[in-house]
Write a protein that holds these residues in place. Structure first.
Motif, PDB file in Angstrom:
ATOM      1  N   TYR A  58       0.871  -1.178   0.000  1.00 29.69           N
ATOM      2  CA  TYR A  58       0.000   0.000   0.000  1.00 29.69           C
ATOM      3  C   TYR A  58       0.902   1.219   0.000  1.00 29.69           C
ATOM      4  O   TYR A  58       1.898   1.270   0.731  1.00 29.69           O
ATOM      5  CB  TYR A  58      -0.891   0.028   1.244  1.00 29.69           C
ATOM      6  N   ARG A  70      -3.289  10.509  -4.289  1.00 27.50           N
ATOM      7  CA  ARG A  70      -3.734   9.201  -4.762  1.00 27.50           C
ATOM      8  C   ARG A  70      -3.126   8.118  -3.882  1.00 27.50           C
ATOM      9  O   ARG A  70      -2.049   8.316  -3.310  1.00 27.50           O
ATOM     10  CB  ARG A  70      -3.302   8.943  -6.221  1.00 27.50           C
ATOM     11  N   ASP A  71      -3.811   6.971  -3.801  1.00 26.90           N
ATOM     12  CA  ASP A  71      -3.219   5.819  -3.136  1.00 26.90           C
ATOM     13  C   ASP A  71      -3.462   4.566  -3.956  1.00 26.90           C
ATOM     14  O   ASP A  71      -4.299   4.554  -4.863  1.00 26.90           O
ATOM     15  CB  ASP A  71      -3.688   5.677  -1.689  1.00 26.90           C
ATOM     16  N   PHE A  72      -2.689   3.527  -3.651  1.00 24.11           N
ATOM     17  CA  PHE A  72      -2.699   2.278  -4.396  1.00 24.11           C
ATOM     18  C   PHE A  72      -2.627   1.104  -3.435  1.00 24.11           C
ATOM     19  O   PHE A  72      -1.918   1.176  -2.435  1.00 24.11           O
ATOM     20  CB  PHE A  72      -1.464   2.170  -5.303  1.00 24.11           C
ATOM     21  N   SER A  94      -3.170  -3.811  -9.465  1.00 23.51           N
ATOM     22  CA  SER A  94      -4.051  -3.415  -8.359  1.00 23.51           C
ATOM     23  C   SER A  94      -4.891  -4.589  -7.892  1.00 23.51           C
ATOM     24  O   SER A  94      -5.333  -5.414  -8.701  1.00 23.51           O
ATOM     25  CB  SER A  94      -4.986  -2.283  -8.790  1.00 23.51           C
ATOM     26  N   GLU A  96      -7.760  -5.565  -4.363  1.00 23.30           N
ATOM     27  CA  GLU A  96      -8.436  -5.090  -3.152  1.00 23.30           C
ATOM     28  C   GLU A  96      -7.929  -5.914  -1.990  1.00 23.30           C
ATOM     29  O   GLU A  96      -7.585  -7.091  -2.157  1.00 23.30           O
ATOM     30  CB  GLU A  96      -9.947  -5.234  -3.306  1.00 23.30           C
ATOM     31  N   LYS A 100      -6.926  -2.612   3.771  1.00 23.26           N
ATOM     32  CA  LYS A 100      -6.766  -1.264   3.206  1.00 23.26           C
ATOM     33  C   LYS A 100      -7.955  -0.893   2.329  1.00 23.26           C
ATOM     34  O   LYS A 100      -7.868  -0.802   1.113  1.00 23.26           O
ATOM     35  CB  LYS A 100      -5.469  -1.175   2.381  1.00 23.26           C
ATOM     36  N   PRO A 102     -10.707   1.920   0.873  1.00 30.32           N
ATOM     37  CA  PRO A 102     -10.437   3.314   0.480  1.00 30.32           C
ATOM     38  C   PRO A 102     -10.207   4.198   1.709  1.00 30.32           C
ATOM     39  O   PRO A 102     -10.917   4.090   2.710  1.00 30.32           O
ATOM     40  CB  PRO A 102     -11.701   3.707  -0.277  1.00 30.32           C
ATOM     41  N   TYR A 106      -7.633  10.406   0.104  1.00 28.85           N
ATOM     42  CA  TYR A 106      -7.010   9.850  -1.101  1.00 28.85           C
ATOM     43  C   TYR A 106      -8.062   9.431  -2.113  1.00 28.85           C
ATOM     44  O   TYR A 106      -9.169   9.045  -1.740  1.00 28.85           O
ATOM     45  CB  TYR A 106      -6.185   8.591  -0.776  1.00 28.85           C
ATOM     46  N   ARG A 108      -8.405   6.411  -4.755  1.00 29.66           N
ATOM     47  CA  ARG A 108      -7.770   5.115  -5.021  1.00 29.66           C
ATOM     48  C   ARG A 108      -7.534   4.958  -6.523  1.00 29.66           C
ATOM     49  O   ARG A 108      -8.466   4.866  -7.310  1.00 29.66           O
ATOM     50  CB  ARG A 108      -8.671   3.997  -4.488  1.00 29.66           C
ATOM     51  N   HIS A 110      -5.922   2.966  -9.952  1.00 29.71           N
ATOM     52  CA  HIS A 110      -5.970   1.565 -10.379  1.00 29.71           C
ATOM     53  C   HIS A 110      -4.821   1.262 -11.344  1.00 29.71           C
ATOM     54  O   HIS A 110      -4.691   1.911 -12.385  1.00 29.71           O
ATOM     55  CB  HIS A 110      -7.298   1.255 -11.071  1.00 29.71           C
TER      56      HIS A 110
END
Length: 162
Positions: A58, A70-72, A94, A96, A100, A102, A106, A108, A110
């Motif tokens: 993450y 942004r986050d991943f 990516s 799920e 973690k 959303p 941030y 999310r 992809h």
């Protein structure tokens, strides 16, 4: 990814005096990466998947002014001596993960596909190549002026920051 509306970015860089081992560790090892990577706001390994030579990671990225961060959440696979001895392949996609969901603050992003391929090009002088491919939907709204400003030079500046 076939039929994907997101642009695929490819590039190759050559570094002299740097081994494959040093290069992949500079990207994969969190403590080493945080010494030179200036875009991360957070980075952590969520889960190790040893049966797949992979782990779930993450990370958050700081966005430019007036754009939301942004986050991943990605599955990161690292294959050593692949496809040949002395070469390293890193692959990201990516996924799920229940640890973690959303996160507030941030958007999310992809990752359809992303990766690095490291190989020694020459011994004398020592020269190593890094091939980069990435197809990421950063989601949300970003003004076209900002996208254009960063799209052309982002990967080059990232390699140069190392």
């Amino acid at each position: 990814v076939k039929g994907c509306p997101v642009v695929l970015i490819k590039g190759v860089a050559y570094l002299e005096g740097v081994t494959v081992e040093v290069m992949w560790k500079a990207i994969a090892d969190i403590q080493t990466r945080l010494k030179w990577e200036k875009l991360f706001s957070t980075f952590e390994v969520i889960e190790k998947l040893p049966q797949e030579s992979a782990e779930v990671i993450y990370f958050g990225l700081k966005a430019p002014f007036a754009v939301q961060d942004r986050d991943f959440v990605q599955k990161r696979t690292i294959l050593h001596d692949y496809p040949a001895k002395g070469q390293v392949l890193m692959h990201f996609v990516s996924i799920e993960h229940p640890l973690k969901p959303p996160m507030p603050g941030y958007i999310r992003a992809h990752t359809y596909i992303s990766g690095y391929f490291f190989k020694e090009v020459s011994l004398f002088p020592l020269k190593t190549s890094i091939s980069i491919v990435t197809q990421v939907d950063i989601k949300g709204y970003i003004p076209k002026m900002i996208v254009n400003m960063f799209a052309a030079s982002g990967s080059r500046k990232w390699v140069e920051s190392y």
